[in-house]
Design an enzyme around this catalytic site. Structure first.
Site: not given
Ligand code: NAP
Length: 256
Positions: A147, A160
């Site tokens: 990501s 995350y």
């Protein structure tokens, strides 16, 4: 192209976008997810329309016994795996400030997004090495879906970001270790993609895009990532192991 591909989290969102692109390219698919097979019958049916074999390998990537079972199932159907796409991932259940984040959330996100994929990759990398040693023409590759959060700090979901940054190093490590076998390893970094994961914050992201967050003025779609992964799996970007491919509409370019 007739490669056998295991896609974790392949029955919805980005994983399903990748599955469709690879089914269209002629791959046999082992689709993993945590939901029971009955919940994903429509998706499996759609994927089978492309005419190749599609099997569902249910399992939690953070569990060693589930990882063993899903690989066993995939091998039972296909004999060997040419491609692993580490796509399954979760956001924190709650967005909590870094100063308040709980170990239980840290552990959950790290186990699913990094520890599980690491040991799944280790297992499949060993199988790919064996396939390569048996047949020098064997073409394998590993694609990790990380990501933009690997390099963009979000203090409301630090666990995350750490998991995705870790996946960046995991990509480099496996690229180094598998280089001599000519088994490329890539990291694909999506920006903001319209899926269930972003559904709750979609309005905010849409507004951000209108205000210029991305250079290409739209949110991303699962098929954007699917097409990029297809190019990698088809060896359309040769001689590039270890590279990061950003599919983010240009949002990572700093502007002044
Ligand atoms: P999503 O729509 O929430 O789908 C997540 C997928 O992961 C589902 O298929 C789910 O399986 C599977 N999954 C979740 N936990 C799992 C576990 N423990 N074991 C096996 N499978 C599990 O998410 P998405 O947006 O498509 O995201 C896919 C990947 O892209 C993630 O790694 C995410 O971090 C990354 N990403 C997403 C975005 C974005 O904007 N959406 C941006 C950058 C990166 P079930 O369907 O069975 O529940």
């Amino acid at each position: 192209m007739s490669k056998n591909v295991l896609i974790t989290g392949g029955s919805r969102g980005i994983g399903y976008g990748i599955a469709k692109a690879l089914a269209e390219a002629g791959c046999n698919l082992a689709i993993n997810g945590v939901r029971p097979e009955e919940s994903v019958l429509d998706e499996l049916k759609e994927l089978r329309k492309f005419g190749k074999q599609v099997v569902y390998c249910r399992g939690d990537v953070s569990s060693e016994s589930d990882r063993n079972l899903m690989v066993k199932e995939a091998l039972h159907h296909f004999g060997e795996l040419h491609v692993l796409v580490n796509n399954a991932g979760v956001a924190p259940n709650e967005r909590v400030d870094l100063l308040e984040m709980k170990p239980v959330s840290y552990d959950r996100v790290m186990d699913i997004n990094l520890r599980g994929p690491f040991f799944l990759t280790q297992k499949i990398a060993n199988l790919m090495i064996a396939s390569k040693q048996k047949d020098a023409a064997f073409e394998g590759c590993i694609v990790n879906i990380s990501s933009v959060s690997a390099s963009t700090a979000s203090i409301m979901r630090g666990e995350y970001c750490i998991s995705k940054a870790g996946m960046g190093m995991m990509t480099k490590l496996f690229a180094v270790r598998l280089g001599a076998y000519d088994l490329p390893v890539f990291e694909v970094r999506p920006g903001i993609i319209e899926t269930d994961m972003t559904a709750a914050v979609l309005e905010k992201y849409q507004k951000d895009v209108e205000e210029g967050l991305t250079l290409q003025p739209r949110l991303g779609k699962p098929e954007d990532v699917g097409r990029a992964v297809r190019a990698l799996v088809e060896n359309k970007i040769p001689y590039a192991t270890g590279q990061v491919i950003l599919i983010d509409g240009g949002m990572s370019i700093p502007t002044l």
